[in-house]
Design a protein around this motif. Sequence first.
Motif, mmCIF file in Angstrom:
data_model
loop_
_atom_site.group_PDB
_atom_site.id
_atom_site.type_symbol
_atom_site.label_atom_id
_atom_site.label_comp_id
_atom_site.label_asym_id
_atom_site.label_seq_id
_atom_site.Cartn_x
_atom_site.Cartn_y
_atom_site.Cartn_z
ATOM 1 N N SER A 1 60.040 41.778 11.028
ATOM 2 C CA SER A 1 59.980 43.243 11.165
ATOM 3 C C SER A 1 59.509 43.612 12.563
ATOM 4 N N ASN A 2 60.183 44.556 13.160
ATOM 5 C CA ASN A 2 59.852 45.062 14.493
ATOM 6 C C ASN A 2 59.737 43.949 15.537
ATOM 7 N N PRO A 3 60.799 43.194 15.778
ATOM 8 C CA PRO A 3 60.746 42.159 16.824
ATOM 9 C C PRO A 3 60.649 42.792 18.204
ATOM 10 N N LEU A 4 60.116 42.009 19.163
ATOM 11 C CA LEU A 4 59.907 42.506 20.513
ATOM 12 C C LEU A 4 60.397 41.483 21.525
ATOM 13 N N LEU A 5 60.801 41.981 22.684
ATOM 14 C CA LEU A 5 61.234 41.154 23.802
ATOM 15 C C LEU A 5 60.568 41.682 25.064
ATOM 16 N N ALA A 6 59.958 40.777 25.833
ATOM 17 C CA ALA A 6 59.304 41.153 27.088
ATOM 18 C C ALA A 6 59.997 40.457 28.244
ATOM 19 N N VAL A 7 60.266 41.200 29.308
ATOM 20 C CA VAL A 7 60.905 40.652 30.507
ATOM 21 C C VAL A 7 60.122 41.125 31.730
ATOM 22 N N ALA A 8 59.960 40.223 32.698
ATOM 23 C CA ALA A 8 59.311 40.547 33.971
ATOM 24 C C ALA A 8 60.368 40.529 35.063
ATOM 25 N N ARG A 9 60.440 41.597 35.818
ATOM 26 C CA ARG A 9 61.490 41.749 36.825
ATOM 27 C C ARG A 9 60.952 41.521 38.235
ATOM 28 N N LYS A 10 61.873 41.405 39.167
ATOM 29 C CA LYS A 10 61.520 41.082 40.545
ATOM 30 C C LYS A 10 60.719 42.178 41.223
ATOM 31 N N ASP A 11 60.922 43.425 40.825
ATOM 32 C CA ASP A 11 60.196 44.533 41.445
ATOM 33 C C ASP A 11 58.779 44.695 40.905
ATOM 34 N N GLY A 12 58.333 43.786 40.021
ATOM 35 C CA GLY A 12 56.978 43.816 39.510
ATOM 36 C C GLY A 12 56.808 44.549 38.198
ATOM 37 N N ASN A 13 57.875 45.081 37.635
ATOM 38 C CA ASN A 13 57.782 45.801 36.369
ATOM 39 C C ASN A 13 57.950 44.844 35.190
ATOM 40 N N VAL A 14 57.169 45.093 34.152
ATOM 41 C CA VAL A 14 57.268 44.366 32.887
ATOM 42 C C VAL A 14 57.746 45.341 31.827
ATOM 43 N N GLU A 15 58.798 44.985 31.114
ATOM 44 C CA GLU A 15 59.404 45.866 30.114
ATOM 45 C C GLU A 15 59.315 45.223 28.742
ATOM 46 N N ILE A 16 59.002 46.054 27.730
ATOM 47 C CA ILE A 16 58.999 45.613 26.339
ATOM 48 C C ILE A 16 60.174 46.286 25.659
ATOM 49 N N LEU A 17 61.089 45.474 25.136
ATOM 50 C CA LEU A 17 62.342 45.966 24.575
ATOM 51 C C LEU A 17 62.459 45.581 23.111
ATOM 52 N N ASN A 18 63.407 46.229 22.460
ATOM 53 C CA ASN A 18 63.804 45.837 21.114
ATOM 54 C C ASN A 18 64.952 44.836 21.244
ATOM 55 N N PRO A 19 64.781 43.570 20.821
ATOM 56 C CA PRO A 19 65.853 42.580 21.009
ATOM 57 C C PRO A 19 67.069 42.806 20.137
ATOM 58 N N CYS A 20 66.993 43.743 19.190
ATOM 59 C CA CYS A 20 68.139 44.008 18.321
ATOM 60 C C CYS A 20 69.132 44.971 18.957
ATOM 61 N N ASN A 21 68.620 46.008 19.640
ATOM 62 C CA ASN A 21 69.521 47.008 20.222
ATOM 63 C C ASN A 21 69.257 47.287 21.700
ATOM 64 N N GLY A 22 68.218 46.679 22.297
ATOM 65 C CA GLY A 22 67.952 46.866 23.710
ATOM 66 C C GLY A 22 67.181 48.110 24.067
ATOM 67 N N ASP A 23 66.638 48.831 23.081
ATOM 68 C CA ASP A 23 65.868 50.045 23.372
ATOM 69 C C ASP A 23 64.558 49.685 24.070
ATOM 70 N N LEU A 24 64.173 50.504 25.044
ATOM 71 C CA LEU A 24 62.949 50.287 25.804
ATOM 72 C C LEU A 24 61.773 50.939 25.098
#
Length: 441
Positions: free
Chosen positions: A64-87
């Motif tokens: 339930s409610n899975p999460l995906l975290a990605v760190a980008r080159k510009d220094g931002n960290v984003e938490i997304l929904n791995p099912c639909n890509g919502d931020l």
Amino acid sequence: MPRVITNETYGCPPIRALTFDSLGLIKVIEARGKERGTPNVVNTWGEMNASKCVLASSIDDRPSNPLLAVARKDGNVEILNPCNGDLHFAYSVFGDDRCSPEDDEVSGLHLFRKQKDDQAERSCTLLTCTKKGDVSLRTVKFPDARADSSDDDAHKTWKACGSGEVLVGKVDGSENFGLFGGKRVEVNIWDLEQCTKIWSAKSPPKDNFGIFIPTWFTCAAFLSNDDHRKFATGTKSHQVRLYDVSAQRRAVLSFDFHETAITAISEDPDGHTIYVGNASADLAAFDIRTGKLLGNFLGKCSGSIRSVVRHPHQPVIASCGLDRYLRVYDVKTRQLISAVFLKQHLTGLVLDTGFSGEEIAVANTVVEAETEENMTIMEHEDEEEENEDEAEEAPVKKKKSKKEKRSREKVSKGEEIDEVRSKKTREHKKKTKKVKHTQED
């Protein structure tokens, strides 16, 4: 459409992989169905931007409610929904200082899976590490879908090294200990609860020629989820090392793998097998207890391997790299099962272990049931239309009203009168003709 290479003999079991590339795109690859099939790209999230290059990633694939975290080159960290890509939420690692990301990029990222409180589904805990050794442990809360997300101000920060560059940041299976190492930084273990260093490795001795090889770790992996004391590392000097915290500070076992840098290491659930990839596109399996080579994985591969992931339930491993292919191998036979061309240079991948492919079959059964219902409804409608057509074609006897009867009676009487008059006129004409003839004679 992306080029897909498949091995018809084996086929790919149901898996779901998320890949990250140098232009910041996230692509979802799925092999659906209960039987072995062909993986295909089903979704692509994000816009192409070199400053959005994904450097590190982590997934919490809870039911339930899975999460995906990605760190980008510009220094931002984003938490997304791995099912639909919502931020869900995004923040900058550098805070208000905003130092140049090129000098201090994110090198390690971990999304914690263990639940600390009742509101774990509405929050997540992240550990990030930069090249300069700045480690941060913070909790991000998003209480309601309508409300804005918030970042907990009471996050923990510490320095993992005094000099050098931290290139490796890993968290063990119990999520109580962290491992850090890199260029001129020896591997060290930290207690994440107390934020204290509990163990540090010792540099290896000089070789037979008296040459000291400088420390340069590129990747690492814990051998077991239950034991943080044993882990394997890869180095820039094409060495694979096994460390045992309870035994000694130096490596217990070390061996060379070809002549290029080790770029990716993944552990097997059995606890003694590791999968090693290097910069010359070589992928092999080793028994870490003895350092014995179990075999090389077969398949055409070109370009540095950047990530290797072992599926915990299916007997497959997935790899990706600079050759722009996502490759899936069978663990037992070490044969290439499938390869998907993804156009951009790939920097990493994660596997969604909660994906089983059965939901597609359920959807198919639902669709079949709906089609059957629609067919029955169509048949009933056709029958009703046929009955209506027959009813229209059959003569209908209606009762005549009194007015219609009277009008028809009047018409019939008038017709009779007209007939009588026409007969009389005919007879009169005949008589007049006869009279004329007699007069002429």
